[in-house]
Scaffold this motif. Structure first.
Motif: not given
Length: 285
Positions: A226-248
């Motif tokens: 997920i991080w390699a393809m979208t980085g959680g974007g666009p917006g928060f559309a592909t954010d999952v728990m692991a990517s949100i934890v990483y961003k925080q």
């Protein structure tokens, strides 16, 4: 008798010590720091405020929804597609060894490399997918830029990569079935579908259960693709728990990110353990 019991207990001691150091202590420490605002110098206890913020902020709690969608769809598709491929590869075809190698190939490639490659394939104007669609007279699709489609595009990529290892597990499960069952069914005049439904599926249940559990937990923990393809974007559309934890963590909100880790752990435990118990109860003795 007592000496024998003590002797056995001492054999368990190293494993219990490792479990204590690398699981119990970190788990208790994480639970404590999830209720604080902390950095690497000091901390302030805030109780359940981090958890309240996680569930009240849409940019944070959307990760729970996306994680569940991602885990269920990737797991379900891998279970079905891999089983169909495994049944085909277990049949009497001459090129099955070559096809098995081709099917397993995605598992040999780095997840990050696959993410970067499919991001290029899904480029809205230069990607090969849209070039093919336009060649047949269609209109190109914004695979990763459309908030309603981006998550499913990543899911499709994950399935393409993950179906290989699931197929290997299924092939091993099917190969372990005693051939005399099929011979007896053939003598009784059973059709191919009847043999599949009455022999292959029930006796392949342990392999199927392994695929379900492994792919479901993998989907709940997914991050790198997920991080390699979208980085959680666009917006928060592909954010999952692991990517949100990483961003925080990256933003310096260590207490909030630790709370996210605790939520993710509880979510996996609450869903995975009952699922495993249910699946094991359905296995053929």
């Amino acid at each position: 008798m007592n000496k024998k019991k003590i002797y056995s207990t001492w054999f368990l001691a190293p494993a219990m010590l490792i479990f204590l150091i690398f699981f119990i202590i970190p788990m208790i420490t994480s639970l404590f720091f999830s209720m604080t605002v902390w950095d690497f110098k000091n901390f302030t206890f805030v109780g359940l405020d981090n958890f309240k913020m996680f569930f009240s902020e849409r940019s944070l709690n959307i990760g729970i929804k996306n994680t569940l969608i991602y885990a269920v769809l990737t797991s379900g598709l891998k279970v079905i597609l891999a089983f169909l491929i495994a049944v085909f590869l277990s049949s009497a075809i001459r090129t099955k060894n070559i096809i098995r190698s081709i099917v397993f190939f995605p598992n040999l490639v780095s997840t990050i490399a696959i993410g970067i490659t499919f991001t290029a394939f899904m480029h809205p104007s230069k990607g090969i997918f849209n070039k093919v669609i336009e060649f047949f007279g269609g209109t190109g699709i914004d695979w990763l830029g459309n908030i309603n489609l981006a998550l499913f595009s990543v899911i499709a990529t994950d399935v393409w990569k993950g179906v290989s290892i699931a197929t290997v597990i299924y092939v091993a499960g099917i190969a372990s079935i005693d051939k005399t069952f099929y011979e007896a069914a053939s003598i009784d005049g059973a059709s191919g579908w009847q043999r599949l439904k009455s022999i292959t599926i029930p006796l392949c249940r342990p392999a199927m259960n392994s695929v379900i559990i492994l792919s479901f937990i993998g989907g709940m923990r997914s991050f790198d693709l997920i991080w390699a393809m979208t980085g959680g974007g666009p917006g928060f559309a592909t954010d999952v728990m692991a990517s949100i934890v990483y961003k925080q963590y990256a933003a310096g909100f260590y207490g909030l990110s630790t709370a996210g880790n605790v939520i993710m752990f509880v979510l996996i435990a609450v869903l995975a353990f009952p699922l495993q118990k249910f699946l094991l109860s359905k296995e053929v003795d």
